[in-house]
Design a protein around this motif. Structure first.
Motif, PDB file in Angstrom:
ATOM      1  N   THR A 234       0.780  -1.346  -0.035  1.00  9.73           N
ATOM      2  CA  THR A 234       0.015  -0.035   0.032  1.00  9.73           C
ATOM      3  C   THR A 234       0.714   1.426   0.022  1.00  9.73           C
ATOM      4  OG1 THR A 234      -1.762  -1.111   1.321  1.00  9.73           O
ATOM      5  CG2 THR A 234      -1.867   1.164   1.242  1.00  9.73           C
TER       6      THR A 234
ATOM      7  N   ILE B  37       1.435   4.409  -2.869  1.00  5.90           N
ATOM      8  CA  ILE B  37       1.476   5.570  -2.718  1.00  5.90           C
ATOM      9  C   ILE B  37       2.662   6.527  -2.973  1.00  5.90           C
ATOM     10  CG2 ILE B  37       1.095   7.397  -0.870  1.00  5.90           C
ATOM     11  CD1 ILE B  37      -0.548   5.534   0.539  1.00  5.90           C
TER      12      ILE B  37
ATOM     13  N   SER C  38      -5.614   5.364   1.941  1.00  7.41           N
ATOM     14  CA  SER C  38      -4.481   5.134   0.905  1.00  7.41           C
ATOM     15  C   SER C  38      -5.234   5.462  -0.431  1.00  7.41           C
ATOM     16  CB  SER C  38      -3.834   3.962   1.069  1.00  7.41           C
ATOM     17  OG  SER C  38      -3.230   3.786   2.406  1.00  7.41           O
TER      18      SER C  38
END
Length: 304
Positions: free
Chosen positions: A110, A114, A208
């Motif tokens: 995750t 990003i 996220s």
């Protein structure tokens, strides 16, 4: 590690109890797992040894492929072995370790996604400051923060499960140890703990996902000022990133942002982000990235 528990082992139900289907599961997922390792390690080695693939984007792609290989390894080997085992037993300590590893590498993926979106945002929207903002030191610091954040997230998950008493049934209706199936076996009210878990995992997934969607909207909006060739290249890169984001986050949000309820479809949904995404990521990035394809050909054809 066994706190407040008389249960020393769990039994994983797996995907199916049908003998013929279990053999099919063994063959299919053994192939998928080996393909996942091969594809991701190919990208890792290519980026590591190719002089064509420098810069932050490929540094983060290296991290993503390494994370995918590790993430797949937390679940796939157990699924494959249990498909041909008569007794699908996993010890309490192994179960807790699998929960930690699964959430650690899932959270790490995750954060890397990003970072990749941030890298593309700076490269497309602030090209003149790109080398300053995305310096080697900054990229290393961001990656280290991701490791620390993933570790904290996973430790919180395991700590919440360790506090649960297990004194009765020990059959986990899943193919690996995960939070929700394990919560069902606790001999206490888990409503509050489930809320904490949803706040932890669910919040990470939702926040996220929103950050990623907003970043790509800003990137796509900024493309109106680019040349036709620049728009085409940026769109190609961003499209592959968006595909990966959707394939990973939609199943995760479905699993981790809801009340303490399990559905039969959960196991199939979990296959998307534990088995499917780690395999598809290298294929998507390789097939849609000319630089990676050329580097793979040049490096490995010369080796052969």
């Amino acid at each position: 590690m066994e706190l407040n528990s008389s249960v020393t082992e769990f039994i994983l139900f797996g995907l199916t109890q049908d003998v013929l289907k279990q053999r099919i599961v063994f063959v299919i997922f053994l192939f998928l797992y080996l393909a996942t390792l091969l594809a991701n390690l190919l990208i890792v080695m290519t980026i590591r040894y190719s002089q064509m693939l420098g810069g932050p984007m490929y540094f983060f792609l290296f991290c993503l492929s390494f994370t995918d290989a590790c993430y797949s390894t937390t679940t796939a080997p157990r699924l494959i072995i249990d498909a041909v085992s008569k007794k699908k037993v996993i010890s309490y300590n192994e179960c807790m370790t699998q929960i930690f590893a699964g959430h650690f590498f899932g959270c790490m993926e995750t954060f890397v996604l990003i970072l990749m979106s941030f890298d593309r945002y700076v490269a497309i929207c602030k090209p003149l400051r790109y080398t300053t903002i995305m310096s080697q030191g900054v990229c290393g610091a961001l990656l280290n923060l991701s490791w620390v954040g993933s570790c904290i997230h996973s430790l919180v998950q395991v700590f919440l499960v360790l506090k649960l008493p297990f004194c009765g049934p020990n059959v986990i209706d899943h193919y690996f140890c995960d939070i929700q199936p394990v919560l069902k076996l606790a001999c206490m009210d888990t409503y509050v703990i489930n809320l904490l878990i949803v706040f932890n995992s669910g919040a990470i997934c939702m926040v996220s996902f929103m950050i990623l969607i907003i970043s790509y909207i800003l990137i796509l909006h900024s493309l109106s000022n680019k040349s036709a060739e620049g728009r085409k290249k940026a769109l190609s890169t961003c499209t592959s990133h968006i595909i990966v984001v959707i394939l990973f986050f939609v199943p995760c949000i479905f699993i981790y942002t809801r009340p303490p309820i399990t559905f039969p479809v959960d196991k199939m949904v979990a296959l998307f982000y534990t088995i499917g995404t780690p395999l598809l990521n290298p294929l998507i990035y390789t097939l849609r990235n000319a630089d990676v394809k050329n580097a793979v050909r040049k490096l490995w054809c010369n080796q052969l």
